[in-house]
Design a protein around this motif. Sequence first.
Motif, PDB file in Angstrom:
ATOM      1  N   ILE A  87      10.029   3.336   1.499  1.00 51.79           N
ATOM      2  CA  ILE A  87      10.229   4.567   0.732  1.00 51.79           C
ATOM      3  C   ILE A  87      11.709   4.828   0.414  1.00 51.79           C
ATOM      4  CG2 ILE A  87       8.139   5.643   1.640  1.00 51.79           C
ATOM      5  CD1 ILE A  87       9.941   7.353   3.442  1.00 51.79           C
ATOM      6  N   LEU A  88      12.635   4.295   1.229  1.00 53.62           N
ATOM      7  CA  LEU A  88      14.055   4.531   0.932  1.00 53.62           C
ATOM      8  C   LEU A  88      14.496   3.873  -0.379  1.00 53.62           C
ATOM      9  CD1 LEU A  88      15.889   4.372   4.398  1.00 53.62           C
ATOM     10  CD2 LEU A  88      15.345   6.379   3.010  1.00 53.62           C
ATOM     11  N   PRO A  89      14.198   2.580  -0.592  1.00 52.30           N
ATOM     12  CA  PRO A  89      14.628   1.972  -1.865  1.00 52.30           C
ATOM     13  C   PRO A  89      13.663   2.221  -3.024  1.00 52.30           C
ATOM     14  CG  PRO A  89      13.695   0.295  -0.436  1.00 52.30           C
ATOM     15  CD  PRO A  89      13.679   1.565   0.347  1.00 52.30           C
ATOM     16  N   ALA A  90      12.490   2.811  -2.758  1.00 52.45           N
ATOM     17  CA  ALA A  90      11.484   2.990  -3.812  1.00 52.45           C
ATOM     18  C   ALA A  90      12.009   3.754  -5.026  1.00 52.45           C
ATOM     19  CB  ALA A  90      10.239   3.664  -3.240  1.00 52.45           C
ATOM     20  N   PRO A  91      12.734   4.876  -4.857  1.00 47.92           N
ATOM     21  CA  PRO A  91      13.228   5.591  -6.045  1.00 47.92           C
ATOM     22  C   PRO A  91      14.122   4.738  -6.931  1.00 47.92           C
ATOM     23  CG  PRO A  91      13.478   6.930  -4.058  1.00 47.92           C
ATOM     24  CD  PRO A  91      13.122   5.551  -3.608  1.00 47.92           C
ATOM     25  N   TYR A  92      14.906   3.852  -6.320  1.00 53.13           N
ATOM     26  CA  TYR A  92      15.814   3.012  -7.104  1.00 53.13           C
ATOM     27  C   TYR A  92      15.037   1.943  -7.863  1.00 53.13           C
ATOM     28  CZ  TYR A  92      18.994   5.390  -3.997  1.00 53.13           C
ATOM     29  OH  TYR A  92      19.664   6.366  -3.300  1.00 53.13           O
ATOM     30  N   PHE A  93      13.990   1.450  -7.246  1.00 49.20           N
ATOM     31  CA  PHE A  93      13.122   0.507  -7.955  1.00 49.20           C
ATOM     32  C   PHE A  93      12.479   1.183  -9.160  1.00 49.20           C
ATOM     33  CE2 PHE A  93      11.841  -3.763  -6.456  1.00 49.20           C
ATOM     34  CZ  PHE A  93      12.847  -3.959  -5.533  1.00 49.20           C
ATOM     35  N   LYS A  94      12.040   2.428  -8.971  1.00 48.79           N
ATOM     36  CA  LYS A  94      11.417   3.149 -10.077  1.00 48.79           C
ATOM     37  C   LYS A  94      12.419   3.452 -11.181  1.00 48.79           C
ATOM     38  CE  LYS A  94       7.949   4.236 -10.462  1.00 48.79           C
ATOM     39  NZ  LYS A  94       6.936   3.408 -11.161  1.00 48.79           N
ATOM     40  N   ARG A  95      13.666   3.750 -10.804  1.00 45.92           N
ATOM     41  CA  ARG A  95      14.672   4.159 -11.781  1.00 45.92           C
ATOM     42  C   ARG A  95      15.198   2.983 -12.576  1.00 45.92           C
ATOM     43  NH1 ARG A  95      19.485   7.180  -9.076  1.00 45.92           N
ATOM     44  NH2 ARG A  95      17.690   8.407  -8.407  1.00 45.92           N
ATOM     45  N   TRP A  96      15.423   1.863 -11.901  1.00 43.76           N
ATOM     46  CA  TRP A  96      16.066   0.722 -12.557  1.00 43.76           C
ATOM     47  C   TRP A  96      15.121  -0.435 -12.836  1.00 43.76           C
ATOM     48  CZ3 TRP A  96      20.036   1.235  -8.099  1.00 43.76           C
ATOM     49  CH2 TRP A  96      20.907   2.283  -8.384  1.00 43.76           C
ATOM     50  N   GLY A  97      13.870  -0.288 -12.430  1.00 44.28           N
ATOM     51  CA  GLY A  97      12.945  -1.418 -12.537  1.00 44.28           C
ATOM     52  C   GLY A  97      12.661  -1.879 -13.955  1.00 44.28           C
ATOM     53  N   ALA A 140       0.834  -1.205   0.000  1.00 44.46           N
ATOM     54  CA  ALA A 140       0.000   0.000   0.000  1.00 44.46           C
ATOM     55  C   ALA A 140       0.867   1.253   0.000  1.00 44.46           C
ATOM     56  CB  ALA A 140      -0.930  -0.007   1.218  1.00 44.46           C
ATOM     57  N   ILE A 141       1.905   1.248   0.820  1.00 46.70           N
ATOM     58  CA  ILE A 141       2.810   2.398   0.897  1.00 46.70           C
ATOM     59  C   ILE A 141       3.503   2.622  -0.450  1.00 46.70           C
ATOM     60  CG2 ILE A 141       4.969   3.218   1.927  1.00 46.70           C
ATOM     61  CD1 ILE A 141       4.045   1.774   4.522  1.00 46.70           C
ATOM     62  N   TYR A 142       3.957   1.535  -1.076  1.00 45.29           N
ATOM     63  CA  TYR A 142       4.657   1.671  -2.359  1.00 45.29           C
ATOM     64  C   TYR A 142       3.713   2.187  -3.446  1.00 45.29           C
ATOM     65  CZ  TYR A 142       7.578   0.704  -6.392  1.00 45.29           C
ATOM     66  OH  TYR A 142       8.315   0.839  -7.550  1.00 45.29           O
ATOM     67  N   LEU A 143       2.490   1.667  -3.490  1.00 38.47           N
ATOM     68  CA  LEU A 143       1.541   2.108  -4.510  1.00 38.47           C
ATOM     69  C   LEU A 143       1.177   3.575  -4.329  1.00 38.47           C
ATOM     70  CD1 LEU A 143      -0.812  -1.009  -4.795  1.00 38.47           C
ATOM     71  CD2 LEU A 143       1.180  -0.400  -6.183  1.00 38.47           C
ATOM     72  N   GLY A 144       1.174   4.040  -3.090  1.00 35.25           N
ATOM     73  CA  GLY A 144       0.973   5.462  -2.866  1.00 35.25           C
ATOM     74  C   GLY A 144       2.156   6.284  -3.349  1.00 35.25           C
ATOM     75  N   TYR A 145       3.349   5.696  -3.280  1.00 39.89           N
ATOM     76  CA  TYR A 145       4.564   6.388  -3.703  1.00 39.89           C
ATOM     77  C   TYR A 145       4.657   6.517  -5.224  1.00 39.89           C
ATOM     78  CZ  TYR A 145       9.526   7.549  -4.095  1.00 39.89           C
ATOM     79  OH  TYR A 145      10.711   8.165  -4.403  1.00 39.89           O
ATOM     80  N   VAL A 146       4.084   5.573  -5.955  1.00 37.21           N
ATOM     81  CA  VAL A 146       4.279   5.480  -7.409  1.00 37.21           C
ATOM     82  C   VAL A 146       4.067   6.816  -8.110  1.00 37.21           C
ATOM     83  CG1 VAL A 146       3.302   4.498  -9.516  1.00 37.21           C
ATOM     84  CG2 VAL A 146       3.815   3.012  -7.583  1.00 37.21           C
ATOM     85  N   HIS A 147       2.954   7.482  -7.856  1.00 38.46           N
ATOM     86  CA  HIS A 147       2.645   8.734  -8.541  1.00 38.46           C
ATOM     87  C   HIS A 147       2.678   9.961  -7.632  1.00 38.46           C
ATOM     88  CE1 HIS A 147       0.492   6.041 -11.612  1.00 38.46           C
ATOM     89  NE2 HIS A 147       1.551   6.546 -12.216  1.00 38.46           N
ATOM     90  N   TYR A 148       2.688   9.756  -6.319  1.00 42.79           N
ATOM     91  CA  TYR A 148       2.591  10.908  -5.420  1.00 42.79           C
ATOM     92  C   TYR A 148       3.696  10.956  -4.377  1.00 42.79           C
ATOM     93  CZ  TYR A 148      -1.881  12.011  -7.529  1.00 42.79           C
ATOM     94  OH  TYR A 148      -2.864  12.360  -8.432  1.00 42.79           O
ATOM     95  N   GLY A 149       4.767  10.195  -4.603  1.00 42.93           N
ATOM     96  CA  GLY A 149       5.962  10.317  -3.778  1.00 42.93           C
ATOM     97  C   GLY A 149       5.743  10.041  -2.301  1.00 42.93           C
ATOM     98  N   ILE A 150       6.534  10.734  -1.485  1.00 37.18           N
ATOM     99  CA  ILE A 150       6.506  10.479  -0.044  1.00 37.18           C
ATOM    100  C   ILE A 150       5.157  10.843   0.566  1.00 37.18           C
ATOM    101  CG2 ILE A 150       7.517  11.192   2.165  1.00 37.18           C
ATOM    102  CD1 ILE A 150      10.204  11.371   0.826  1.00 37.18           C
ATOM    103  N   ALA A 163       2.876   8.008  -0.222  1.00 35.45           N
ATOM    104  CA  ALA A 163       3.212   6.837   0.586  1.00 35.45           C
ATOM    105  C   ALA A 163       2.728   7.007   2.023  1.00 35.45           C
ATOM    106  CB  ALA A 163       4.724   6.605   0.560  1.00 35.45           C
ATOM    107  N   THR A 164       2.932   8.193   2.571  1.00 32.63           N
ATOM    108  CA  THR A 164       2.561   8.441   3.964  1.00 32.63           C
ATOM    109  C   THR A 164       1.051   8.393   4.159  1.00 32.63           C
ATOM    110  OG1 THR A 164       4.506   9.869   4.205  1.00 32.63           O
ATOM    111  CG2 THR A 164       2.788  10.053   5.883  1.00 32.63           C
ATOM    112  N   LEU A 165       0.327   9.106   3.316  1.00 30.21           N
ATOM    113  CA  LEU A 165      -1.129   9.189   3.491  1.00 30.21           C
ATOM    114  C   LEU A 165      -1.821   7.859   3.215  1.00 30.21           C
ATOM    115  CD1 LEU A 165      -1.829  12.720   1.955  1.00 30.21           C
ATOM    116  CD2 LEU A 165      -1.701  12.069   4.367  1.00 30.21           C
ATOM    117  N   THR A 166      -1.368   7.132   2.194  1.00 30.48           N
ATOM    118  CA  THR A 166      -1.991   5.833   1.927  1.00 30.48           C
ATOM    119  C   THR A 166      -1.679   4.839   3.031  1.00 30.48           C
ATOM    120  OG1 THR A 166      -0.091   5.186   0.554  1.00 30.48           O
ATOM    121  CG2 THR A 166      -2.003   6.114  -0.582  1.00 30.48           C
TER     122      THR A 166
END
Length: 381
Positions: free
Chosen positions: A297-307, A69-79, A82-85
Amino acid sequence: MKAPVSYSLIELVRYFLRLGTLGFGGPPALVSAMHRDLVVERGWITEADYREGMALAQLAPGPLAAQLAIYLGYVHYGIWGATLTGVAFVLPSFVIVLALSWLYVRFEGLPGLQASFYGIGAAVIGIIAIGTYRLTIKTVGNDRLGWTLFCLSALATAIAESELLWLVLLSGGIYWFVKAPPAFIRPGVGGSLAPFLTQVLALPPDSVLWKLAVFFTKAGAFVFGSGLAIVPFLYGGVVKENGWLTEQQFLDAVAVAMITPGPVVITVAFIGYLVAGLPGACVAALATFLPCYVLTILPAPYFKRWGKHPGIKAFVDGVTVAAVGAIAGAVFVLGRRQLVDVPAMLIAIGTVGVLYRFKKIPEIGLIGAAAAIGLLLRSLP
């Protein structure tokens, strides 16, 4: 150029608030509901983003459904997303568990709740089973290698009664080498889980709240797999090591977690309440969920960049297949413990049949019907 987002943050938060309020069945049902609702029906999240989220949630410690849930919130709306979801997903079940905790202490147990749990537990197994079936068909498809890895993971989980991280990683590696063979071998990417909880040192040994904070921080930071995987760890610390709860109280805590919506890990709030009241519940919940938030949320940007890299994508696909296999194995383990007689089996089978035939039927209605049947059966001589 990024594709336009077809939903607002408010809509996403509203969805997770609803899922946290009405989503029964633990990790298997919740992660399959997110896929059905956000990927298949609404199209808010792509299949690739969902798979990345599943892989990250599986590789990082903490409760699977909350991390996804946290990651899916991060996908389009960042931290902020992630926090609100994350808060929206966890808060409803936390409030419900607080109410049940108060009733439990006030009335010295919940015999009526335990009777209704007989029916609810059976229905929950049915909900989990049909959700896992749909998620498996969508994830594995006609991939022979995927089915092999899925079956190995499911079988291993069913036998060991816990998810095996090394098998999940091995599945990702096998899928990578078969589907996207690397031109050369180099050290694996990312995944650092550097300890950040140094405050566990020099804590006042006579403070119950600090003891709760330390124990549940370890539970959130170092237990891998779905929320179901945390139960053995909690049992060892809560009952055996610290003696905070009796065997029956711990079983009641797990039962309360299973019959309430949202993540199964919310049982920590019930345990914390029995040990130290409302402050204990808040400390236990925060200490458990904060590590999984940070380690998502810490590794999320790297997953998005290299996924999107073929090798990493293949590794993620392999991990996802193994994760779904582990969920299927967990269904077997839970079913073996919950479906103890013919009426319970019939309730579970009936739930599967209804959900298979009527895909839009509200699960909360089935939960209510199962609770009534449980009460009726338990009241018979």
